[in-house]
Design an enzyme around this catalytic site. Structure first.
Site, PDB file in Angstrom:
ATOM      1  N   GLY A  75      -4.114  17.337  34.058  1.00  0.00           N
ATOM      2  CA  GLY A  75      -4.292  17.529  32.611  1.00  0.00           C
ATOM      3  C   GLY A  75      -5.304  18.612  32.296  1.00  0.00           C
ATOM      4  O   GLY A  75      -6.003  19.117  33.167  1.00  0.00           O
ATOM      5  N   GLY A  77      -8.378  19.679  31.765  1.00  0.00           N
ATOM      6  CA  GLY A  77      -9.713  19.113  31.972  1.00  0.00           C
ATOM      7  C   GLY A  77     -10.801  19.900  31.271  1.00  0.00           C
ATOM      8  O   GLY A  77     -11.919  19.404  31.080  1.00  0.00           O
ATOM      9  N   ARG A  78     -10.493  21.135  30.926  1.00  0.00           N
ATOM     10  CA  ARG A  78     -11.498  21.948  30.227  1.00  0.00           C
ATOM     11  C   ARG A  78     -10.862  22.926  29.254  1.00  0.00           C
ATOM     12  O   ARG A  78     -11.511  23.859  28.792  1.00  0.00           O
ATOM     13  CB  ARG A  78     -12.364  22.694  31.226  1.00  0.00           C
ATOM     14  CG  ARG A  78     -11.574  23.528  32.234  1.00  0.00           C
ATOM     15  CD  ARG A  78     -12.516  24.371  33.021  1.00  0.00           C
ATOM     16  NE  ARG A  78     -11.874  24.947  34.182  1.00  0.00           N
ATOM     17  CZ  ARG A  78     -12.446  25.829  34.975  1.00  0.00           C
ATOM     18  NH1 ARG A  78     -13.677  26.217  34.713  1.00  0.00           N
ATOM     19  NH2 ARG A  78     -11.809  26.322  36.006  1.00  0.00           N
ATOM     20  N   ASP A 110     -17.323  18.761  34.151  1.00  0.00           N
ATOM     21  CA  ASP A 110     -18.061  19.057  32.915  1.00  0.00           C
ATOM     22  C   ASP A 110     -17.243  19.732  31.816  1.00  0.00           C
ATOM     23  O   ASP A 110     -17.730  19.908  30.694  1.00  0.00           O
ATOM     24  CB  ASP A 110     -19.305  19.891  33.228  1.00  0.00           C
ATOM     25  CG  ASP A 110     -18.966  21.213  33.899  1.00  0.00           C
ATOM     26  OD1 ASP A 110     -17.775  21.564  33.950  1.00  0.00           O
ATOM     27  OD2 ASP A 110     -19.900  21.892  34.371  1.00  0.00           O
ATOM     28  N   ARG A 168      -7.602  31.679  25.138  1.00  0.00           N
ATOM     29  CA  ARG A 168      -6.307  32.123  25.647  1.00  0.00           C
ATOM     30  C   ARG A 168      -5.260  31.976  24.544  1.00  0.00           C
ATOM     31  O   ARG A 168      -5.371  31.098  23.683  1.00  0.00           O
ATOM     32  CB  ARG A 168      -5.878  31.265  26.839  1.00  0.00           C
ATOM     33  CG  ARG A 168      -6.952  31.153  27.900  1.00  0.00           C
ATOM     34  CD  ARG A 168      -6.390  30.717  29.204  1.00  0.00           C
ATOM     35  NE  ARG A 168      -6.071  29.310  29.302  1.00  0.00           N
ATOM     36  CZ  ARG A 168      -5.816  28.700  30.472  1.00  0.00           C
ATOM     37  NH1 ARG A 168      -5.815  29.394  31.592  1.00  0.00           N
ATOM     38  NH2 ARG A 168      -5.539  27.411  30.506  1.00  0.00           N
ATOM     39  N   ASP A 247       1.038  22.671  38.586  1.00  0.00           N
ATOM     40  CA  ASP A 247       0.308  22.559  37.314  1.00  0.00           C
ATOM     41  C   ASP A 247      -0.140  23.935  36.828  1.00  0.00           C
ATOM     42  O   ASP A 247      -0.618  24.062  35.701  1.00  0.00           O
ATOM     43  CB  ASP A 247      -0.897  21.631  37.453  1.00  0.00           C
ATOM     44  CG  ASP A 247      -1.784  21.979  38.639  1.00  0.00           C
ATOM     45  OD1 ASP A 247      -1.283  21.946  39.770  1.00  0.00           O
ATOM     46  OD2 ASP A 247      -2.959  22.302  38.435  1.00  0.00           O
TER      47      ASP A 247
HETATM   48  P1  AMP Z   1      -7.321  24.650  38.510  1.00  0.00           P
HETATM   49  O1  AMP Z   1      -7.376  24.568  40.015  1.00  0.00           O
HETATM   50  O2  AMP Z   1      -8.351  25.540  37.914  1.00  0.00           O
HETATM   51  O3  AMP Z   1      -5.953  24.960  38.015  1.00  0.00           O
HETATM   52  O4  AMP Z   1      -7.720  23.200  37.969  1.00  0.00           O
HETATM   53  C1  AMP Z   1      -7.095  22.019  38.405  1.00  0.00           C
HETATM   54  C2  AMP Z   1      -7.439  20.888  37.494  1.00  0.00           C
HETATM   55  O5  AMP Z   1      -8.853  20.682  37.452  1.00  0.00           O
HETATM   56  C3  AMP Z   1      -7.014  21.071  36.053  1.00  0.00           C
HETATM   57  O6  AMP Z   1      -6.619  19.817  35.586  1.00  0.00           O
HETATM   58  C4  AMP Z   1      -8.287  21.542  35.379  1.00  0.00           C
HETATM   59  O7  AMP Z   1      -8.287  21.266  34.007  1.00  0.00           O
HETATM   60  C5  AMP Z   1      -9.324  20.734  36.114  1.00  0.00           C
HETATM   61  N1  AMP Z   1     -10.668  21.354  36.092  1.00  0.00           N
HETATM   62  C6  AMP Z   1     -11.077  22.463  36.752  1.00  0.00           C
HETATM   63  N2  AMP Z   1     -12.374  22.731  36.476  1.00  0.00           N
HETATM   64  C7  AMP Z   1     -12.802  21.783  35.615  1.00  0.00           C
HETATM   65  C8  AMP Z   1     -14.046  21.506  34.948  1.00  0.00           C
HETATM   66  N3  AMP Z   1     -15.124  22.267  35.130  1.00  0.00           N
HETATM   67  N4  AMP Z   1     -14.089  20.444  34.127  1.00  0.00           N
HETATM   68  C9  AMP Z   1     -13.024  19.663  33.931  1.00  0.00           C
HETATM   69  N5  AMP Z   1     -11.833  19.858  34.527  1.00  0.00           N
HETATM   70  C10 AMP Z   1     -11.708  20.911  35.357  1.00  0.00           C
HETATM   71 MG    MG Z   2      -4.947  24.987  36.422  1.00  0.00          MG
END
Ligand code: AMP
Ligand code: MG
Length: 494
Positions: A75, A77-78, A110, A168, A247
């Site tokens: 989901g 997350g940020r 965070d 974005r 994702d």
């Molecule tokens: P990514 O590898 O950047 O595509 O992130 C994978 C997942 O981790 C996604 O669900 C992001 O929203 C979540 N995520 C990455 N960094 C953070 C963060 N600092 N705080 C909350 N969720 C995060």
């Molecule tokens: Mg991602």
């Protein structure tokens, strides 16, 4: 059962939002004038401290296959969607803040983003757009005035870093994982609603508005087609996404989620910028077209409840293979300046070239750009494309026979040299967002000087043009950058 795709959540305010950079042409498309962009209201809203009337922010729920394995619920997350507006062309555009604080999907993290990764996302989104490869866009880069704790090298040495938020922009941020999570939960009802919504609002041109078997198949065909176009665009310009988890795959076929991505300096199909993937190299440059197909197969599986049987889904996936092959041929026609692709004859020419480019470290961008000056009557003139691209030494003797074969091939085509050069220069950029250039701009930005970001943003607006005075941004990667963090390798810490 949740039976939900989104959760309402508001951005968490930051200490001192400040506009660090923005994309003026995107702002204009969205109807935001310069005064608004530079004003207090913009900083408040796009830093996450206020909402405009009508905004009803939310984060979306998705799952995904990460590095080949189902990872369950992830989901936004940020990332928080602020809302939608209609741009100058009449298209719906969603505004999304990345790094705007925790959401119900943050899983204990965070919800923030650091300046270095935000500069990378901001610049690369705009660079990709101007290179002609489908992508989410970036409207603004905001400093937050807050610090964020990160362990950049995953070695236990955490440090405070400046925080930032990128806005974005895309017609939708829906990912393969938004569909997958519903099927994994056996929530067919919500899956149907989401497919129906997607068909109606994002793909009206397909002429299917019902989430029935035909609608689901039409959706898969179109997602497959778009994905093929985008991934072959990456192959043309030398972009390595780095984290092609499902994702991070857009249903609109947009390049999305600029994390530990990188640009090929020396042509090397085995290269990956992502240190997390350094061992297995699942997401290496040359593997990207295959990985996209694997990801599409996972997306197809998520539509199975609506289609009922696998065979038509598998058939639809062939659309990817066909379009990717057509795009690959078109790519070579452009990169080599051919009149048209020749079945049979061109495969060995391309294979021979790739062998030479791989044998000695040869800069992909410089080589193809310089090749436009090739003189068909003088095969040795091609060495003038090889020499400036080589990271060390002199051209391999194997180049001469290849250049002669290339000259013969071009002679058969009989294209006017200026016409050929124009075609090649439209396919082979002079400027790409080289890893070390972005890192130099980040180092300056962290020291409070945004000049490097501005210079790269402006240069990447016209990547196919010669830009006198900017030759220093089109050079080979310098030796000092070969093994420097941020220049040759990146962690997922962002
Ligand atoms: P990514 O590898 O950047 O595509 O992130 C994978 C997942 O981790 C996604 O669900 C992001 O929203 C979540 N995520 C990455 N960094 C953070 C963060 N600092 N705080 C909350 N969720 C995060
Ligand atoms: Mg991602």
């Amino acid at each position: 059962m949740l039976r939900a795709c989104n959760s309402r959540v508001e951005p968490t305010p930051v200490a001192a939002p400040r506009l660090l950079a923005h994309s003026p042409e995107l702002a204009a498309d969205l109807g935001f004038d310069e005064d608004f962009m530079q004003g207090e209201d913009f900083a408040r809203v796009f830093g996450g401290n206020a909402l405009l009337e009508g905004m009803d922010p939310y984060a979306t729920c998705y799952g995904g296959h990460q590095f080949g394995h189902w990872a369950g619920q992830l989901g936004d997350g940020r990332a928080i969607n602020l809302g939608e507006l209609i741009d100058a062309k009449g298209a719906h555009q969603v505004l999304q803040l990345k790094g705007a604080g925790p959401t119900p999907y943050s899983r204990g993290a965070d919800g923030r983003a650091v300046l270095r990764s935000s500069v990378r996302e901001f610049l690369c989104s705009e660079a990709m757009f101007h290179l002609g490869v489908p992508t989410t866009r970036a409207l603004s880069l905001m400093g937050t005035g807050d610090e964020v704790l990160r362990d950049m090298f995953y070695d236990g040495r955490s440090a405070m870093e400046p925080g930032a938020i990128v806005c974005r922009v895309a017609p939708s941020f829906l990912r393969f994982g938004n569909f997958q999570i519903l099927t994994q939960r056996r929530d067919e009802e919500t899956l149907k609603q989401l497919v129906g919504f997607t068909l109606k609002h994002l793909f009206p041109e397909l002429g299917h508005s019902e989430p029935d078997r035909d609608g689901a198949l039409a959706l898969l065909y179109e997602v497959a087609r778009r994905t093929a176009v985008t991934v072959m665009g990456w192959m043309r310009v030398g972009f390595v996404h780095g984290v092609m988890n499902t994702d991070n795959m857009s249903v609109l076929g947009l390049t999305i989620d600029y994390g530990p991505y990188g640009w090929i300096d020396d042509y090397n199909p085995d290269w990956t910028p992502n240190t997390t993937d350094a061992q297995r190299r699942r997401y290496r440059f040359g593997e990207q077209p295959q990985i996209a197909l694997w990801n599409l197969a996972r997306f197809a599986e998520s539509l199975l409840p609506l289609v009922g049987e696998a065979a038509p889904l598998e058939e639809a996936l062939r659309c990817y293979v066909d379009v990717a092959e057509a795009e690959r041929r078109a790519m070579w026609v452009g990169k080599l300046g051919l009149k048209a692709y020749r079945e049979g004859a061109d495969a060995p020419l391309i294979e021979g070239l790739l062998k030479l480019l791989t044998a000695a470290e040869t800069d992909m961008t410089i080589f193809f750009r310089e090749l436009a000056g090739f003189d068909v009557g003088d095969a040795a003139s091609g060495l003038a494309a090889v020499r400036p691209a080589l990271y060390a030494g002199e051209p391999d003797p194997g180049w001469m026979p290849w250049l002669e074969a290339y000259a013969a091939r071009l002679t058969e085509d009989g294209l006017d040299p200026s016409e050929r050069a124009a075609r090649m220069n439209a396919a082979n950029p002079r400027f790409v967002l080289r890893n070390y250039l972005a890192q130099v701009a980040i180092d300056r930005a962290e020291a409070g000087d945004l000049g490097g970001v501005e210079e790269l943003l402006d240069t990447m607006r016209r990547p196919y043009d010669e830009q006198p005075g900017r030759e220093h941004l089109a050079e080979r990667r310098p030796e000092w950058a070969r093994h420097k963090a941020g220049c040759s390798m990146l962690s997922c810490s962002s």
